[in-house]
Design a protein around this motif. Structure first.
Motif, PDB file in Angstrom:
ATOM      1  N   LYS A 151       0.841  -1.194   0.000  1.00 20.24           N
ATOM      2  CA  LYS A 151       0.000   0.000   0.000  1.00 20.24           C
ATOM      3  C   LYS A 151       0.876   1.243   0.000  1.00 20.24           C
ATOM      4  N   VAL A 153       0.886   5.084   1.079  1.00 18.25           N
ATOM      5  CA  VAL A 153       0.103   5.879   2.024  1.00 18.25           C
ATOM      6  C   VAL A 153       0.561   7.331   1.980  1.00 18.25           C
ATOM      7  N   ASP A 154      -0.306   8.212   2.499  1.00 17.08           N
ATOM      8  CA  ASP A 154       0.038   9.632   2.580  1.00 17.08           C
ATOM      9  C   ASP A 154       0.621   9.958   3.945  1.00 17.08           C
ATOM     10  N   GLU A 156      -0.659  11.087   6.520  1.00 15.49           N
ATOM     11  CA  GLU A 156      -1.532  10.706   7.644  1.00 15.49           C
ATOM     12  C   GLU A 156      -1.805   9.213   7.665  1.00 15.49           C
ATOM     13  N   SER A 157      -1.008   8.443   6.925  1.00 17.64           N
ATOM     14  CA  SER A 157      -1.123   6.985   6.857  1.00 17.64           C
ATOM     15  C   SER A 157      -2.401   6.518   6.183  1.00 17.64           C
ATOM     16  N   GLY A 158      -2.994   7.363   5.391  1.00 18.66           N
ATOM     17  CA  GLY A 158      -4.133   6.940   4.591  1.00 18.66           C
ATOM     18  C   GLY A 158      -3.674   6.318   3.288  1.00 18.66           C
ATOM     19  N   VAL A 159      -4.363   5.274   2.854  1.00 15.44           N
ATOM     20  CA  VAL A 159      -3.990   4.587   1.620  1.00 15.44           C
ATOM     21  C   VAL A 159      -4.351   5.461   0.427  1.00 15.44           C
ATOM     22  N   VAL A 160      -3.377   5.654  -0.464  1.00 14.39           N
ATOM     23  CA  VAL A 160      -3.623   6.426  -1.675  1.00 14.39           C
ATOM     24  C   VAL A 160      -3.502   5.566  -2.925  1.00 14.39           C
ATOM     25  N   THR A 162      -2.764   1.128  -4.360  1.00 13.57           N
ATOM     26  CA  THR A 162      -2.387  -0.272  -4.147  1.00 13.57           C
ATOM     27  C   THR A 162      -1.744  -0.782  -5.437  1.00 13.57           C
TER      28      THR A 162
END
Length: 400
Positions: A151, A153-154, A156-160, A162
């Motif tokens: 993954k 991530v950005d 903020e640990s958000g998935v951007v 896959t």
């Protein structure tokens, strides 16, 4: 300048290994009786015996480096060039190594493999694939299929994203290049102040070259953590299936003096021990045990008392030489168990210091050294305090 070798292998060994914890840099940590760097150099030489091998080390590590290569096969030492000194980053260290190869008269290679010293399991098949890929593509790196989903991530640990696993590879070393190509790429990156590229393939990409990925090796692990150290040592030990035991015995009489030597440690006493060397009865017994395990004679055949150069010599010289013979056979000292027989001095108060001294001399962990002491209940020459005896058993593991 004339090319006299098709291949050079540059071994990057200048890092500090801070992620692995305190102590000496990881490339000089002992695994199965030899430093990691020694294992890596031996593996590379087995795979490419005609290659020039140039280690790149930290300027502060010259003594550690010399200690690491002391037990290597003479043919391998003959292929080693004097080490180059690394820089503040891996990228700077590699460039320093490449420049050292370039400046050596009549030894500029056509191809170069760049390998991390912390990868000590490079197989002959992997090295063959690397050489073939360098010749075919000019710039090539080994990669293994990624089995986990990755993954992106950005902050903020958000998935951007896959990425598709089929298009991903985990990259290893040795990375393989036409020498002039990778030297030019490194020089270009250094001149541009580009210093955040994490491997040599990335430097070649940045410089505009197409980089080929060839089949890597999942067994080609990199030692980066304390857990990796344990895994790597277990793998090495499994390969040493020829387990041998040797026994040693020695005795020396008391004479004038105010100390004795036991296991390389100076122990105060109201007498000394008589002998051609320093009469370290414990070191002598262990030396004979190691030589016995190798079926390689005894201490007298290697260091005869008739030879004046050994008069008064420190017995740690003999013991270190016997331990080096084990390493030169590709083996390790698995355990040493020794007993000192005397009425006095009392060994117990010095036991752990003696163990530490012996471990340092043999370059093994202290938990592989056991020292015991006993009296002979006032019986015999030891009971009459005429001298000291020592018995030892050594267990070594050798490759089949």
């Amino acid at each position: 300048m004339t090319v006299i070798s098709d291949l050079a292998i540059l071994v990057v060994a200048a890092g500090r290994g801070s992620r692995i914890g305190g102590g000496r840099p990881k490339q000089y940590r002992s695994l199965a009786g030899r430093p990691i760097l020694a294992h890596s150099l031996a593996a590379l030489h087995r795979a490419a015996p005609d290659a020039i091998i140039l280690p790149v080390i930290h300027p502060d590590d010259q003594d550690l480096y010399l200690e690491s290569i002391a037990g290597l096969d003479a043919k391998l030492r003959g292929r080693l060039r004097d080490p180059a000194f690394g820089g503040a980053t891996r990228q700077a260290s590699v460039l320093g190594g490449l420049e050292a190869l370039r400046s050596a008269e009549a030894e500029i290679p056509k191809f170069v493999l760049i390998h991390d010293a912390a990868r000590l399991f490079a197989s002959s098949e992997l090295i063959e694939r690397a050489i073939a890929a360098a010749k075919a593509h000019g710039a090539a790196i080994p990669g293994v299929l990624v089995t986990d989903t990755i993954k992106e991530v950005d902050a903020e640990s958000g998935v951007v994203a896959t990425p598709a696993r089929a298009r991903l590879r985990a990259v290893q070393t040795p990375q393989a290049f036409h020498f002039d190509l990778i030297l030019a790429a490194h020089r270009k990156a250094a001149a541009a102040g580009e210093c955040d590229l994490t491997d040599d393939g990335a430097i070649a990409e940045w410089a505009g070259y197409r980089v080929h990925v060839f089949e890597g090796d999942s067994a080609n692990m990199k030692v980066t953590s304390a857990e990796d150290l344990a895994i790597a040592e277990a793998r090495l030990i499994r390969e040493l299936q020829d387990v041998r035991n040797g026994q040693g015995y020695d005795v020396h009489a008391f004479g004038p003096g105010d100390h004795i030597w036991l296991g390389g440690l100076k122990v105060p006493h109201d007498h000394g021990l008589l002998g051609h060397s320093d009469a370290d009865v414990l070191s002598h017994a262990i030396t004979d045990a190691l030589l016995g395990a190798l079926a390689d004679g005894d201490i007298g055949s290697h260091f005869p008392p008739s030879d004046p150069q050994w008069r008064g010599a420190a017995s740690k010289i003999f013991l270190a030489a016997a331990a080096a013979k084990v390493r030169a056979r590709g083996g390790m000292i698995a355990h040493v168990d020794a007993t000192v027989v005397c009425e006095r001095p009392k060994v117990g108060p010095h036991r752990d210091a003696i163990r530490a001294s012996l471990a340092e001399i043999m370059n093994i962990q202290i938990d592989r050294v056991a020292i015991k002491a006993t009296t002979s209940e006032r019986l015999g020459f030891t009971g009459r305090e005429e001298g000291i005896a020592s018995l030892a058993i050594a267990t070594v593991r050798l490759p089949i």
